[in-house]
Scaffold this active site. Structure first.
Site, PDB file in Angstrom:
ATOM      1  N   HIS A   1       0.836  -1.221   0.000  1.00 51.81           N
ATOM      2  CA  HIS A   1       0.000   0.000   0.000  1.00 51.81           C
ATOM      3  C   HIS A   1       0.862   1.258   0.000  1.00 51.81           C
ATOM      4  O   HIS A   1       0.447   2.310   0.464  1.00 51.81           O
ATOM      5  CB  HIS A   1      -0.947   0.038   1.207  1.00 51.81           C
ATOM      6  CG  HIS A   1      -1.698  -1.238   1.426  1.00 51.81           C
ATOM      7  ND1 HIS A   1      -2.928  -1.502   0.876  1.00 51.81           N
ATOM      8  CD2 HIS A   1      -1.352  -2.359   2.121  1.00 51.81           C
ATOM      9  CE1 HIS A   1      -3.319  -2.712   1.228  1.00 51.81           C
ATOM     10  NE2 HIS A   1      -2.371  -3.273   1.975  1.00 51.81           N
TER      11      HIS A   1
ATOM     12  N   SER B   1      14.902  21.598 -15.964  1.00 63.16           N
ATOM     13  CA  SER B   1      13.726  22.440 -16.197  1.00 63.16           C
ATOM     14  C   SER B   1      14.202  23.777 -16.714  1.00 63.16           C
ATOM     15  O   SER B   1      15.241  24.288 -16.289  1.00 63.16           O
ATOM     16  CB  SER B   1      12.967  22.615 -14.887  1.00 63.16           C
ATOM     17  OG  SER B   1      12.169  23.778 -14.941  1.00 63.16           O
TER      18      SER B   1
ATOM     19  N   LYS C   1      15.988  21.569 -10.766  1.00 59.26           N
ATOM     20  CA  LYS C   1      15.330  20.333 -11.193  1.00 59.26           C
ATOM     21  C   LYS C   1      16.237  19.374 -11.966  1.00 59.26           C
ATOM     22  O   LYS C   1      17.044  19.790 -12.787  1.00 59.26           O
ATOM     23  CB  LYS C   1      14.117  20.651 -12.074  1.00 59.26           C
ATOM     24  CG  LYS C   1      12.957  21.279 -11.360  1.00 59.26           C
ATOM     25  CD  LYS C   1      12.292  20.385 -10.328  1.00 59.26           C
ATOM     26  CE  LYS C   1      11.505  19.252 -10.927  1.00 59.26           C
ATOM     27  NZ  LYS C   1      10.300  19.692 -11.597  1.00 59.26           N
TER      28      LYS C   1
ATOM     29  N   GLU D   1       9.718   8.319 -16.903  1.00 58.47           N
ATOM     30  CA  GLU D   1       8.386   8.902 -17.114  1.00 58.47           C
ATOM     31  C   GLU D   1       7.876   8.619 -18.523  1.00 58.47           C
ATOM     32  O   GLU D   1       6.710   8.289 -18.737  1.00 58.47           O
ATOM     33  CB  GLU D   1       8.424  10.416 -16.908  1.00 58.47           C
ATOM     34  CG  GLU D   1       8.598  10.819 -15.457  1.00 58.47           C
ATOM     35  CD  GLU D   1       8.792  12.320 -15.340  1.00 58.47           C
ATOM     36  OE1 GLU D   1       7.815  13.008 -15.006  1.00 58.47           O
ATOM     37  OE2 GLU D   1       9.905  12.819 -15.610  1.00 58.47           O
TER      38      GLU D   1
END
Ligand code: ARG
Length: 466
Positions: free
Chosen positions: A161, A282, A288, A295
């Site tokens: 979980h 970024s 970043k 992804e």
């Protein structure tokens, strides 16, 4: 008859030229030219067989083969003039052959149809693609095994979980991914058996009146079997659906790895570091470093699942035998091949380059009472019933939450406040090492088991190369 319809290999019964838009709309050459090599190989095998059974002379066969080999070179060198008005890869190559060798070129299509030709080409193309994907799976699995060997003793929190559950070893976690890929590998090997059956000889749908010998062609093309019903032979696309379905599962697995890598590289987890070469920055936030590769792989799962639905829907309700619908099989199939291959390749490069932040993982494993089950098991071994021990440990955890202490940080007296069977030996099981080492059986997370599993895995991977 207009000049244009005269140009078509099937123009004989037509009295007006194809509408220009319809011509482009029905053509497949923009995407099926990928199969040019397979088409040429299929034609060479077909011509060779026709010569052996006496339908072509030896000299005609030789002219055809020489012409086709020249065309192969033209295509490879980018000197081939693909024409949309010739519809597809098959007619483009055949027309060029006739340009080159004249009337003999027109004999190549004896005893076959584009229907069995295209079905053969796709199978040859997919067979090769599967082999490429299988070796990328093996390369990625080799990377995972290497990482598992390196990190067999590294402890991290295991989750259910996405809540801290029990400590596990990082190597064990890597080998879970290895297992998923083993099943993917097996599925593709199995799918390949059904891909590797030859429909050539089915002709348009009913077979042919020429005395063909399909065994000869199959042998030349390396097929393991021959389709036994011509109607099924030209129209079956199960093999493509099976492949894309296996591809969807590969992507499902890669998307799961991706999700974990995205989480683990975040500042909040900070479990691992991906080398800069697999990440981007970024344009607005200077701090970043984005895990783009995972992804994107996660995102590409969607298109492969879409391809699977496209193919299933394409085949649904199709009457026998060949229908033009089938031309729509190629783009989803090619897209799946390329997507799955590229994603595996990116992962194969990236996985061995993962750097592990041992301290962060350890610290995370020390939070969240990951050894609570170990304490419960300890009490059971001292004679307490499991349900009672669960209750006792639950109370200890509650106390730990209140005073902000892990179980292993409590004193013996504090722990004995919950159960008088507890002795100093409790600290052996409450440590992270004690917890993972205790799960020492086949499939367990103990470092010794991880090392044994990597030895088994190495043998499996080596056997594949033979
Ligand atoms: N381009 C076609 C395809 O991809 C080749 C077979 C065409 N056959 C036909 N009878 N029109 O399926």
């Amino acid at each position: 008859m207009t000049d244009q319809s005269k140009d078509k290999p099937w123009g004989g019964r037509f009295s007006e030229a194809t509408d220009a838009f319809v011509e482009a709309f029905t053509a497949s050459v923009t995407f099926d030219q990928k199969m040019a090599n397979q088409d040429i190989n299929g034609s060479i095998a077909h011509a060779t067989m026709l010569a052996e059974v006496g339908v072509l002379t030896h000299d005609e066969k030789q002219q055809i083969i020489d012409g086709l080999e020249e065309i192969r070179q033209e295509i490879a060198q980018g000197n081939f003039n693909w024409s949309v008005s010739l519809e597809d890869v098959h007619m483009n190559i055949e027309a060029r052959l006739t340009d080159k060798i004249g009337i003999t070129g027109k004999k190549l299509h004896t005893g076959r149809s584009r229907n069995d030709q295209v079905a053969t080409d796709i199978r040859l193309y997919l067979r090769e693609a599967i082999d490429g994907i299988l070796s990328e799976i093996t390369r990625l699995q080799t990377g995972l095994v290497g990482l598992a060997e390196r990190e067999a003793d590294t402890i991290m929190p295991g989750f259910t979980h996405l809540q801290t559950a029990q400590p596990v070893t990082f190597g064990h976690h890597m080998l879970a991914w290895y297992e998923m890929l083993s099943r993917d590998y097996e599925r593709l090997v199995d799918c390949r058996k059904r891909v590797n059956r030859m429909p050539l000889g089915s002709a348009a749908l009913a077979g042919t009146t020429y005395p063909i010998n399909r065994e000869i062609t199959a042998k030349l093309l390396g097929f393991e079997g021959i389709s036994e019903n011509s109607l099924d032979g030209v129209s079956d696309r199960d093999f493509a659906i099976e492949f894309v379905s296996a591809g969807s599962l590969i992507m499902t697995h890669l998307s799961r790895f991706s999700e974990e890598l995205v989480l683990w590289t975040s500042a909040q987890f900070n479990f691992i570091e991906l080398p800069d070469r697999f990440c981007t920055g970024s344009s607005i936030m200077p701090q970043k470093k984005n895990p783009d590769v995972p992804e994107l792989v996660r995102g590409k799962t969607g298109r492969v699942n879409g391809n699977l639905i496209a193919l299933l829907t394409l085949m649904k309700g199709q009457p026998l035998a060949y229908n033009k619908d089938n031309q729509e099989d190629k783009e989803p199939l090619f897209d799946t091949i390329e997507t799955v291959y590229d994603c595996l390749r990116a992962y194969g490069d990236m996985i061995p380059a993962i750097e592990v932040n041992h301290d962060s993982m350890r610290e995370a494993a020390l939070r969240g009472f990951s050894t609570a089950t170990d304490l419960a098991d300890y009490l059971v071994k001292k004679g307490v019933a499991f349900r009672d021990s669960h209750e006792v440990v639950g109370k200890a955890v509650r106390y730990g939450l209140d005073i902000n202490k892990d179980l292993a940080e409590m004193s013996l007296e504090e722990l004995q406040g919950f159960s008088d069977v507890i002795e100093t030996s409790v600290f052996d099981v409450l440590t992270l090492e004690g917890s993972v080492n205790a799960r020492d059986h086949l499939g367990g997370t103990a470092p010794a088991q991880v090392k044994a599993a990597t030895v088994r895995a190495r043998k499996v991977l080596q056997a594949r190369e033979l």
